[in-house]
Scaffold this motif. Structure first.
Motif, PDB file in Angstrom:
ATOM      1  N   PHE A   1      47.605  37.846  11.695  1.00  0.00           N
ATOM      2  CA  PHE A   1      48.797  37.082  11.354  1.00  0.00           C
ATOM      3  C   PHE A   1      49.295  37.704  10.056  1.00  0.00           C
ATOM      4  CE2 PHE A   1      51.374  33.692   9.731  1.00  0.00           C
ATOM      5  CZ  PHE A   1      51.891  33.080  10.866  1.00  0.00           C
ATOM      6  N   PRO A   2      50.362  38.531  10.152  1.00  0.00           N
ATOM      7  CA  PRO A   2      50.764  39.246   8.935  1.00  0.00           C
ATOM      8  C   PRO A   2      51.616  38.383   8.019  1.00  0.00           C
ATOM      9  CG  PRO A   2      52.126  39.941  10.778  1.00  0.00           C
ATOM     10  CD  PRO A   2      51.193  38.869  11.294  1.00  0.00           C
ATOM     11  N   ASN A   3      51.448  38.610   6.716  1.00  0.00           N
ATOM     12  CA  ASN A   3      52.430  38.057   5.791  1.00  0.00           C
ATOM     13  C   ASN A   3      53.747  38.741   6.125  1.00  0.00           C
ATOM     14  OD1 ASN A   3      54.165  38.282   3.378  1.00  0.00           O
ATOM     15  ND2 ASN A   3      52.551  37.093   2.410  1.00  0.00           N
ATOM     16  N   PRO A   4      54.812  37.977   6.362  1.00  0.00           N
ATOM     17  CA  PRO A   4      56.035  38.608   6.849  1.00  0.00           C
ATOM     18  C   PRO A   4      56.663  39.592   5.859  1.00  0.00           C
ATOM     19  CG  PRO A   4      56.354  36.242   6.489  1.00  0.00           C
ATOM     20  CD  PRO A   4      54.908  36.521   6.288  1.00  0.00           C
ATOM     21  N   ALA A   5      56.378  39.458   4.570  1.00  0.00           N
ATOM     22  CA  ALA A   5      56.964  40.385   3.598  1.00  0.00           C
ATOM     23  C   ALA A   5      56.090  41.619   3.413  1.00  0.00           C
ATOM     24  CB  ALA A   5      57.171  39.689   2.258  1.00  0.00           C
ATOM     25  N   SER A   6      54.809  41.425   3.109  1.00  0.00           N
ATOM     26  CA  SER A   6      53.953  42.566   2.763  1.00  0.00           C
ATOM     27  C   SER A   6      53.278  43.170   3.979  1.00  0.00           C
ATOM     28  CB  SER A   6      52.881  42.121   1.777  1.00  0.00           C
ATOM     29  OG  SER A   6      51.942  41.276   2.426  1.00  0.00           O
ATOM     30  N   ARG A   7      53.192  42.426   5.063  1.00  0.00           N
ATOM     31  CA  ARG A   7      52.454  42.823   6.275  1.00  0.00           C
ATOM     32  C   ARG A   7      50.934  42.859   6.050  1.00  0.00           C
ATOM     33  NH1 ARG A   7      55.677  45.446  10.261  1.00  0.00           N
ATOM     34  NH2 ARG A   7      57.815  44.762  10.012  1.00  0.00           N
ATOM     35  N   TYR A   8      50.488  42.444   4.873  1.00  0.00           N
ATOM     36  CA  TYR A   8      49.045  42.277   4.692  1.00  0.00           C
ATOM     37  C   TYR A   8      48.589  41.137   5.594  1.00  0.00           C
ATOM     38  CZ  TYR A   8      47.890  45.296   0.701  1.00  0.00           C
ATOM     39  OH  TYR A   8      47.615  46.372  -0.099  1.00  0.00           O
ATOM     40  N   ALA A   9      47.307  41.185   5.976  1.00  0.00           N
ATOM     41  CA  ALA A   9      46.786  40.149   6.865  1.00  0.00           C
ATOM     42  C   ALA A   9      46.629  38.834   6.107  1.00  0.00           C
ATOM     43  CB  ALA A   9      45.445  40.585   7.430  1.00  0.00           C
ATOM     44  N   MET A  10      47.285  37.774   6.595  1.00  0.00           N
ATOM     45  CA  MET A  10      46.989  36.441   6.063  1.00  0.00           C
ATOM     46  C   MET A  10      45.700  35.970   6.704  1.00  0.00           C
ATOM     47  SD  MET A  10      50.693  34.727   5.663  1.00  0.00           S
ATOM     48  CE  MET A  10      50.198  33.065   6.023  1.00  0.00           C
ATOM     49  N   THR A  11      45.443  36.487   7.887  1.00  0.00           N
ATOM     50  CA  THR A  11      44.146  36.410   8.565  1.00  0.00           C
ATOM     51  C   THR A  11      44.174  37.473   9.655  1.00  0.00           C
ATOM     52  OG1 THR A  11      43.732  34.062   8.160  1.00  0.00           O
ATOM     53  CG2 THR A  11      42.661  35.022  10.072  1.00  0.00           C
ATOM     54  N   GLY A  12      43.153  38.285   9.697  1.00  0.00           N
ATOM     55  CA  GLY A  12      43.036  39.291  10.747  1.00  0.00           C
ATOM     56  C   GLY A  12      41.621  39.248  11.298  1.00  0.00           C
ATOM     57  N   VAL A  13      41.497  39.350  12.618  1.00  0.00           N
ATOM     58  CA  VAL A  13      40.166  39.276  13.233  1.00  0.00           C
ATOM     59  C   VAL A  13      39.956  40.490  14.134  1.00  0.00           C
ATOM     60  CG1 VAL A  13      38.635  37.950  14.740  1.00  0.00           C
ATOM     61  CG2 VAL A  13      40.153  36.755  13.147  1.00  0.00           C
ATOM     62  N   PHE A  14      38.845  41.179  13.908  1.00  0.00           N
ATOM     63  CA  PHE A  14      38.460  42.309  14.774  1.00  0.00           C
ATOM     64  C   PHE A  14      37.222  41.893  15.554  1.00  0.00           C
ATOM     65  CE2 PHE A  14      37.241  46.393  16.299  1.00  0.00           C
ATOM     66  CZ  PHE A  14      38.353  47.215  16.210  1.00  0.00           C
ATOM     67  N   VAL A  15      37.304  41.966  16.879  1.00  0.00           N
ATOM     68  CA  VAL A  15      36.136  41.644  17.706  1.00  0.00           C
ATOM     69  C   VAL A  15      35.637  42.922  18.370  1.00  0.00           C
ATOM     70  CG1 VAL A  15      36.875  39.273  18.172  1.00  0.00           C
ATOM     71  CG2 VAL A  15      37.501  41.086  19.758  1.00  0.00           C
TER      72      VAL A  15
ATOM     73  N   ARG B   1      30.291  41.303  17.749  1.00  0.00           N
ATOM     74  CA  ARG B   1      30.477  41.150  16.297  1.00  0.00           C
ATOM     75  C   ARG B   1      31.930  40.811  16.032  1.00  0.00           C
ATOM     76  NH1 ARG B   1      26.423  44.702  13.091  1.00  0.00           N
ATOM     77  NH2 ARG B   1      28.109  44.847  11.594  1.00  0.00           N
ATOM     78  N   VAL B   2      32.131  39.834  15.165  1.00  0.00           N
ATOM     79  CA  VAL B   2      33.472  39.372  14.826  1.00  0.00           C
ATOM     80  C   VAL B   2      33.634  39.451  13.313  1.00  0.00           C
ATOM     81  CG1 VAL B   2      35.075  37.413  14.913  1.00  0.00           C
ATOM     82  CG2 VAL B   2      33.437  37.758  16.788  1.00  0.00           C
TER      83      VAL B   2
ATOM     84  N   LEU C   1      31.059  33.849  21.532  1.00  0.00           N
ATOM     85  CA  LEU C   1      31.471  34.981  22.356  1.00  0.00           C
ATOM     86  C   LEU C   1      30.286  35.727  22.963  1.00  0.00           C
ATOM     87  CD1 LEU C   1      34.405  36.319  20.161  1.00  0.00           C
ATOM     88  CD2 LEU C   1      34.608  35.276  22.426  1.00  0.00           C
ATOM     89  N   ALA C   2      29.101  35.554  22.361  1.00  0.00           N
ATOM     90  CA  ALA C   2      27.903  36.198  22.911  1.00  0.00           C
ATOM     91  C   ALA C   2      27.586  35.597  24.281  1.00  0.00           C
ATOM     92  CB  ALA C   2      26.729  36.026  21.962  1.00  0.00           C
TER      93      ALA C   2
ATOM     94  N   LYS D   1      38.489  31.927  26.457  1.00  0.00           N
ATOM     95  CA  LYS D   1      38.210  30.518  26.822  1.00  0.00           C
ATOM     96  C   LYS D   1      36.971  29.993  26.104  1.00  0.00           C
ATOM     97  CE  LYS D   1      40.328  30.260  31.422  1.00  0.00           C
ATOM     98  NZ  LYS D   1      40.151  31.525  32.188  1.00  0.00           N
ATOM     99  N   ALA D   2      36.055  30.900  25.789  1.00  0.00           N
ATOM    100  CA  ALA D   2      34.820  30.489  25.106  1.00  0.00           C
ATOM    101  C   ALA D   2      35.111  29.942  23.709  1.00  0.00           C
ATOM    102  CB  ALA D   2      33.859  31.675  25.021  1.00  0.00           C
ATOM    103  N   LEU D   3      36.311  30.204  23.210  1.00  0.00           N
ATOM    104  CA  LEU D   3      36.660  29.753  21.855  1.00  0.00           C
ATOM    105  C   LEU D   3      37.493  28.477  21.871  1.00  0.00           C
ATOM    106  CD1 LEU D   3      37.603  33.235  20.313  1.00  0.00           C
ATOM    107  CD2 LEU D   3      35.393  32.065  20.244  1.00  0.00           C
ATOM    108  N   GLU D   4      37.809  27.986  23.063  1.00  0.00           N
ATOM    109  CA  GLU D   4      38.586  26.742  23.183  1.00  0.00           C
ATOM    110  C   GLU D   4      37.897  25.601  22.443  1.00  0.00           C
ATOM    111  OE1 GLU D   4      41.525  26.148  24.196  1.00  0.00           O
ATOM    112  OE2 GLU D   4      41.916  28.075  25.176  1.00  0.00           O
ATOM    113  N   GLY D   5      38.663  24.887  21.644  1.00  0.00           N
ATOM    114  CA  GLY D   5      38.135  23.699  20.969  1.00  0.00           C
ATOM    115  C   GLY D   5      37.196  24.007  19.804  1.00  0.00           C
ATOM    116  N   LEU D   6      36.938  25.298  19.579  1.00  0.00           N
ATOM    117  CA  LEU D   6      36.031  25.665  18.488  1.00  0.00           C
ATOM    118  C   LEU D   6      36.762  25.573  17.147  1.00  0.00           C
ATOM    119  CD1 LEU D   6      33.095  27.024  18.808  1.00  0.00           C
ATOM    120  CD2 LEU D   6      34.233  29.041  17.922  1.00  0.00           C
ATOM    121  N   SER D   7      36.048  25.183  16.114  1.00  0.00           N
ATOM    122  CA  SER D   7      36.654  25.263  14.775  1.00  0.00           C
ATOM    123  C   SER D   7      35.639  25.889  13.837  1.00  0.00           C
ATOM    124  CB  SER D   7      37.088  23.870  14.295  1.00  0.00           C
ATOM    125  OG  SER D   7      35.967  23.041  14.197  1.00  0.00           O
TER     126      SER D   7
END
Lengths: 169, 265
Positions: free
Chosen positions: B175-189, B197-198, B218-219, B225-231
């Protein structure tokens, strides 16, 4: 620090403090004031110039890093008597309001059209192997480094589409 | 910017020798260091320019092992045909860094050595279990990224390359910051021989980190779908004017789902 640059086809020599950015060298030492200093932090793109064929933010480079490089600025793209196709299109489509970002927009768009011609994809390209049709979405992504605070974007996009020969919106 | 001496290095050995004098810093693309010097957040006495060292540039692929020279610019990673065929997630990640002008100067070595908590590459290297190669040793990504703008690099040590085994599946979403394009949150799986590994960037208050709850989910099943409802907990997440820790906690799960979808093609 002695530095030699080829600027708009001419060999130029300067002897500047090492911390002089390429932008300041162009503007203050070589009197090429077309490239503009907006944010001076690589965020606005007003200082965009083309170095060795690639568009970069001249405010984020030191001039001495570019010793023996080839630089093209807005002054090398066209003259008031002989506007480049993009410069003419910006005039025809009113692709600006205050005009401060325009040299950067045109340098960036000039290099961008060459990138498309060379087949460089962007991350919005559906088929990265085919030649890209310059849609509004493609242009928005490819020009994302150049901000226009007057928000002349629709006309800037029209000007670029005109030159690229894209289908009208 | 304070006064600084400039040195152009032609080889890694050359650069290491030049760095022995004064309070020197290595300069790669300069996309972060030059603005930091302008604001006087960084004030080195000497700059050692690494951008003209040809041995630091280029991507080599041998089987499923990829080695990327530290001086390789983001644009070259984003558009490398063979890498795209083997590990499209990394090319996708590189194509989303900053804007075209930044991608033409910024380098992978500069990015990992700087370890900005919102930079993209650290998440990929951590998730893929990459190794960071320096002029002195090899460091596992796990041990390399030690905190905000902090790495295991010693004084005078130069990142020369990163290397990794391409996982069976991998995906990145941010989810990029719209101005800087830095990640406001980025996830690599990544799903590879070491399991799933996440790695999360842009969200942790101590830089990039692995998310255990997501890895566990995810393991069992490598499916969005495995992430549904997860927090995930919002403890130790960043809060700033762009997003609260709670919002970032939500983004982690959303971005993880998108990354898994991308990984599964």
């Amino acid at each position: 620090m002695k530095t030699t640059l080829t600027v708009n086809g001419q060999l130029r020599h300067l002897d500047a403090d090492p911390r002089t950015t390429l932008l300041d060298a162009l503007r203050n030492h070589l009197n090429l004031t077309g490239s503009k200093k907006g944010c001076d932090h690589g965020q606005c793109g007003a200082c965009t110039v083309i170095v060795n064929g690639r568009r970069i933010n001249s405010c984020l480079s030191l001039a001495c890093m570019h010793d023996s490089d080839e630089v093209v600025t807005i002054e090398g793209i066209g003259t008031p008597e002989h506007l480049s196709a993009l410069q003419q299109a910006f005039v025809s489509h009113d692709g600006f309001q205050c005009g401060f970002c325009t040299p950067g927009q045109i340098c960036s768009a000039t290099a961008m059209l060459d990138e498309v011609e060379a087949g460089w994809p962007s991350h919005v390209s559906a088929d990265v192997t085919a030649k890209q049709d310059l849609t509004v979405e493609e242009i928005s992504e490819r020009m994302s480094g150049n901000l226009c605070r007057c928000s002349a974007y629709p006309n800037i996009v029209d000007a670029i589409m005109d030159v690229a020969g894209s289908a009208k919106r | 910017m304070y006064s600084v001496n400039y040195h152009r290095a032609n080889s890694v050995d050359d650069a290491a020798k030049m760095a022995e004098a004064g309070d020197a810093k290595f300069l790669s693309g300069g996309m972060t260091l030059i603005p930091a010097m302008k604001t006087r957040l960084a004030a080195p006495s000497d700059l050692i320019d690494l951008t003209h060292i040809s041995e630091l540039k280029g991507i080599t692929i041998s089987g499923r092992t990829v080695t990327i020279g530290a001086g390789t610019i983001h644009y070259d990673v984003a558009t490398h045909t063979d890498l795209k065929a083997l590990c499209p997630a990394l090319c996708h990640l590189a194509s989303h860094i900053g804007d075209p002008a930044v991608r033409h100067r910024g380098t992978i070595g500069g990015s990992v050595a700087n370890n900005d908590p919102a930079a993209d590459y650290p998440s990929a290297l951590l998730a893929m279990g990459a190794t960071i190669i320096t002029n002195q040793r090899e460091i596992a990504a796990e041990d390399f990224f030690t905190g905000l703008f902090e790495t295991a690099l010693e004084e005078g040590e130069i990142v020369t390359a990163v290397t990794f085994e391409v996982p069976e599946k991998s995906g990145y979403a941010k989810f990029p910051n719209p101005a800087s394009r830095y990640a406001m949150t980025g996830v690599f799986v990544a799903k590879g021989k070491d399991g799933v590994r996440v790695a999360v960037t842009g969200a942790g208050d101590n830089g990039v980190f692995r998310s255990e709850p997501l890895e566990t989910a995810l393991a069992t099943s490598f499916d969005a779908k495995a992430l549904e409802g997860l927090s995930v907990p919002s403890d130790n997440l960043m809060g700033d004017l762009h997003a609260s820790p709670e919002y970032r906690a939500n983004l982690i799960v959303v971005m993880a789902k998108r990354a898994v979808l991308a990984a599964n093609g």
